[in-house]
Design a protein around this motif. Structure first.
Motif: not given
Length: 338
Positions: A76-80, A198-209, A241-251
């Motif tokens: 994810x970090x590399x894609x972002x 209480x700590x988190x600002x954004x939750x991203x469910x990865x590998x949504x592909x 949100x959902x995303x797929x870092x591997x496929x660079x989707x919704x990052x």
């Protein structure tokens, strides 16, 4: 930019200062190594350097990224990072690796795991071994973050090993906290705690592909329900949100959510207040760390430590009593609550 500074000679504080401000890639890693050093002489020089650099810090977006092993943090970090550098943004990644119990060095090596991003001239990746630090965050990550800001990096991403207290540790040094989750919430959802939400600002469910798309969407819905159930109505609930870092989707959508939170905090004055609170916590964290170092190096403590540990191992002495003896030897005459 690169200055003509000999690499093999010992650098002065002025060399470090100018090299960091110029973002000299031959000096920057050496400055970070100086910051990380436990050598007393290096620590004194590092303190002087940080004091000089402090006026040039504070202008970056500080983002913590955590998640369970296998959640795809590095992907994810590399894609972002590639998206951001393509936009002309300068990105620093402080990637805290698990440490070898033998050498204390990094095991995974994030420059290898993020090879494409590492090749980008507007990106800098600094892998640091956690070295057993509680929370999976290297002990000098906060200082390293400031150095990267002073070097002109606009976005600093802090990746943790995602274990134990990492969520709290990363949230206490960053502006926004992003948690990466896996599809099929399952055990993750069962174990989610109010404190994390209480700590988190954004939750991203990865590998949504492909085959896991439906599971990722279901997991995202379950996290939204958990947020509503646990936190109730809030002005700024965590976005899911959902995303797929591997496929660079919704990052890009995940980054937009992070930026929205950062902008809202900055415009409302919450960002400055949050950073001020972090500074005070940082102060006491440094004091506690140095007290532990002083305790372990104390001659009297070193003389009695092995014997007391043996008695505790044998069950002939309670840990509380052994601790009191150590603290009294260190100079704390009155027993303290343990």
């Amino acid at each position: 930019m690169k200055r003509d500074v000999p690499r093999r000679r010992q650098l002065t504080t002025e060399d470090y200062f100018v090299g960091v401000r110029d973002c000299d890639i031959t000096v920057l890693p050496r400055a970070l190594t100086l910051i990380e050093s436990n050598n007393p002489e290096h620590q004194r020089q590092a303190e002087t350097l940080l004091t000089r650099l402090l006026p040039y810090t504070g202008n970056a977006i500080r983002v913590g990224i955590s998640g369970a092993p296998g959640a795809g943090k590095s992907t994810f970090i590399e894609a972002l990072g590639l998206q951001l550098t393509a936009q002309g943004r300068r990105v620093a990644v402080l990637a805290v690796d698990p440490s070898s119990g033998i050498s204390g060095g990094s095991i995974l090596g994030d420059k290898t795991r993020m090879s494409r991003l590492a090749a980008e001239p507007n990106a800098y990746i600094r892998p640091s071994p956690s070295a057993g630090t509680l929370g999976g965050v290297a002990s000098k990550t906060r200082e390293s973050l400031l150095v990267c800001e002073a070097a002109g990096y606009e976005i600093v991403l802090v990746e943790t090993v995602g274990v134990g207290q990492s969520e709290t540790m990363v949230a206490e040094m960053t502006d926004c906290f992003l948690a990466l989750m896996l599809p099929g919430a399952g055990d993750d959802l069962q174990g989610i705690k109010r404190g994390l939400l209480e700590l988190v600002d954004v939750i991203a469910v990865n590998k949504a592909d492909s085959a896991t798309l439906k599971a990722a969407e279901l997991a995202a819905h379950q996290y939204e329900m958990a947020i509503h159930s646990i936190l109730g109505k809030q002005d700024h609930p965590p976005q899911v949100l959902t995303c797929s870092a591997l496929h660079d989707q919704r990052v890009d959508a995940v980054w937009q959510a992070v930026q929205q939170r950062y902008t809202a905090m900055k415009s409302g004055g919450d960002l400055a207040a949050k950073r001020s609170r972090q500074q005070v916590r940082w102060l006491w964290a440094i004091i506690e760390d140095r007290m532990k170092q002083a305790l372990r190096k104390h001659p009297g403590v070193r003389r009695i430590r092995e014997g007391l540990e043996s008695e505790v191992l044998a069950g002939s002495l309670p840990p509380e009593a052994a601790a009191s003896k150590i603290l009294q030897t260190f100079g704390m005459q009155e027993p303290c609550g343990i």
